[in-house]
Design a protein around this motif. Sequence first.
Motif, PDB file in Angstrom:
ATOM      1  N   GLU A  30       0.911   2.226   0.029  1.00 41.97           N
ATOM      2  CA  GLU A  30       2.284   2.745  -0.708  1.00 41.97           C
ATOM      3  C   GLU A  30       1.768   3.258  -1.522  1.00 41.97           C
ATOM      4  O   GLU A  30       1.989   3.725  -2.605  1.00 41.97           O
ATOM      5  N   HIS A  31       0.895   2.108  -2.461  1.00 42.16           N
ATOM      6  CA  HIS A  31       0.462   2.555  -3.634  1.00 42.16           C
ATOM      7  C   HIS A  31      -0.720   2.794  -4.122  1.00 42.16           C
ATOM      8  O   HIS A  31      -1.899   1.799  -4.744  1.00 42.16           O
ATOM      9  N   ALA A  32      -1.148   3.212  -2.852  1.00 40.71           N
ATOM     10  CA  ALA A  32      -2.820   3.726  -2.939  1.00 40.71           C
ATOM     11  C   ALA A  32      -2.874   4.928  -4.676  1.00 40.71           C
ATOM     12  O   ALA A  32      -2.352   5.279  -5.087  1.00 40.71           O
ATOM     13  N   LEU A  33      -4.309   4.888  -4.624  1.00 41.64           N
ATOM     14  CA  LEU A  33      -4.640   5.614  -6.137  1.00 41.64           C
ATOM     15  C   LEU A  33      -4.226   7.714  -5.563  1.00 41.64           C
ATOM     16  O   LEU A  33      -5.066   7.718  -5.467  1.00 41.64           O
ATOM     17  N   ASP A  34      -3.562   7.518  -6.032  1.00 43.83           N
ATOM     18  CA  ASP A  34      -2.843   8.778  -5.278  1.00 43.83           C
ATOM     19  C   ASP A  34      -2.864   9.399  -6.657  1.00 43.83           C
ATOM     20  O   ASP A  34      -1.872   8.843  -7.587  1.00 43.83           O
TER      21      ASP A  34
END
Length: 635
Positions: free
Chosen positions: A287-291
């Motif tokens: 959910e908190h990848a580097l996007d």
Amino acid sequence: MMVESATETIRTTPSNQNGVSSLSSQSDGGGREGGSNGDINGEISPLDLLHLQQQQALQAARQFILQQATGLNSPSSNEVKQSPVQVPVSMAMMTPQMITPQQMQQILSPPQLQALLQQQQALMLQQQQQLGNKQLAFQQQLIQMQQLQQQHILNLQRQGLVNLQPGQGAVPIQSLQQAMCPTDLQQLWKDVACVQSTEEAMKHEGLDLTTNSSNTTSYSASKVSPQIPHHPLPNGLNSVHTPKRDSSTHEEHTASHPLYGHGECKWPGCEALCEDMGQFIKHLNSEHALDDRSTAQCRVQMQVVQQLEIQLAKESERLQAMMTHLHMRPSEPKPFNQPLNLASSVSLSKRESEGFPDGLPHPPTSAATPITPMRQGPSVISSSSLHGVGPIRRRNSDKFCTPIASELAQNCEFYKNADVRPPFTYASLIRHAILEAPDRQLTLNEIYNWFTRMFAYFRRNTATWKNAVRHNLSLHKCFVRVENVKGAVWTVDEVEYQKRRPPKMTGSPTLVKNMITGLGFGSLNASYQAALVESSLGLLNSPTLMNNSTGASLNMLHVCHDDVSSTVEQVNSNGSCSPGLSPQQYGHHVHVKEEPAEMEEDSRPVSLMATVTQNLCMPGDERDMDEELPTEELE
DNA sequence: AGTCTACTAAACAGTC
DNA sequence: TGACTGTTTAGTAGAC
């Protein structure tokens, strides 16, 4: 788990699947390549690598042909089959589906393959550039932050505030990470840095098909999710560990992840429930990848940090001005141990009492004015101080006597918007809310509203903190319930509030240690102020010094804590003044509560700073009296 | 280790 | 009846 996570991510990278895997399935044996492909970070023979890269080249050629074909009318495929070894012009007339890898290998000479690969790489780089530009800006910010942190750590080391022994790198670094570094940002920084290095490697290595697998990995994975797959845990805690870790080490981390607590994800605005650390890690990675979204949130967090840095700069500049005025080593501005130096230097210098000119403690005119080294290295922000929840930070506030009024005044917008727990106790917040009210009385619901209005943090978990508010109202004798015509309202009995046990603090090294390890900027500065205030109490409570100390001391107290300021109020009124309206004044039903036994106020430890303040007997200038108090309270 | 303080949770009763 | 308010108790954790 981490390795599994990493390989899993790599394996599921879309470009990876589209590229190599599909080709592998069509090539000889397929299974072997597939295995190698999925285990890129494992042992891969050079032969495998070469094979993989050849497969990629074939795929690139296929894409190249597809691109060419889109610009032309496709003739019948039969023609193509009849002339399979023609130059690319005729190749472009083939539909890609007609070309098998074997054909491709036959069709394309090695130079052609290279050319195609080069072209595809250019395309890849172009695609990466869009994402890369964002990442670059982000990365630059992160690098800047880290440089600030490192610089500040160095400063602290030089000044002995951080006890970094040689050979004890592991422990202090870890503690420093916990205390001083936003580890999540660091990890993100590493992610980005890693990507860039990979990209650099690609650029430098060019078309060399015999290069290592990192090239292949990033090459194929760069389309969609170029960063995270390389990093099992974007949490920063494992940054110094190898991917494979034993369970004991893992348990250490499960105990404290800055983004995990109370069974839920503490990523700003997330609150996803995670039963255990493993689940949380999965959640974090998914959910908190580097996007873009995470990056934006991270930017917001960086702004929060920057805001705090600015505030620290302001306060340090003010301190600098004060010290300059007091002739305390004006040429040696020191970032964080100034409180201690102040104590020592003042007690040594036995400062003359020469009046307090107007210009003394005025705030700086510009927050951006670089005055002290602090501006360059003030990143003493722990994750817990920014996103702290509950037990970890809740005592800091009280211990260091954060000046609630000034803190709120300066960071009003910050607390309103950032999901950050305010570093104040419920009691002090309630008191502040009530005293802020026009008639110094609030209903319970109005107190609730004040909390939610002033603090984003209190816009969630309402049941918990509301219960805490009610609990505090009932428990503390200083909060008096008054029934008037409108119903029940709550007031503050300042005398009772002042009777509460004052927080203990001395000028001991513990202060310094806690300043470093446990606080954010506001509290850090407040700790110094509180040190002054705390020590001043002894002075202020001393009848012999009361006569001439009010001006100087209260100037030093102009940003003092509510607790302490209350004491000042009391002292100013010779103990007879109750700044807030006494509940008796309301003439309604008043419930008298009994609090646990109070300590003698005189039992406060006298810190080193008391000596300091005793030497600072200066005439009065009450201009900067406790800002949270209406003037009538000071008379 | 003991104590203190703050926080959290919960139960309970009274009121609206 | 349910929500809200207010009181009280108990457990926990951090700090000293």
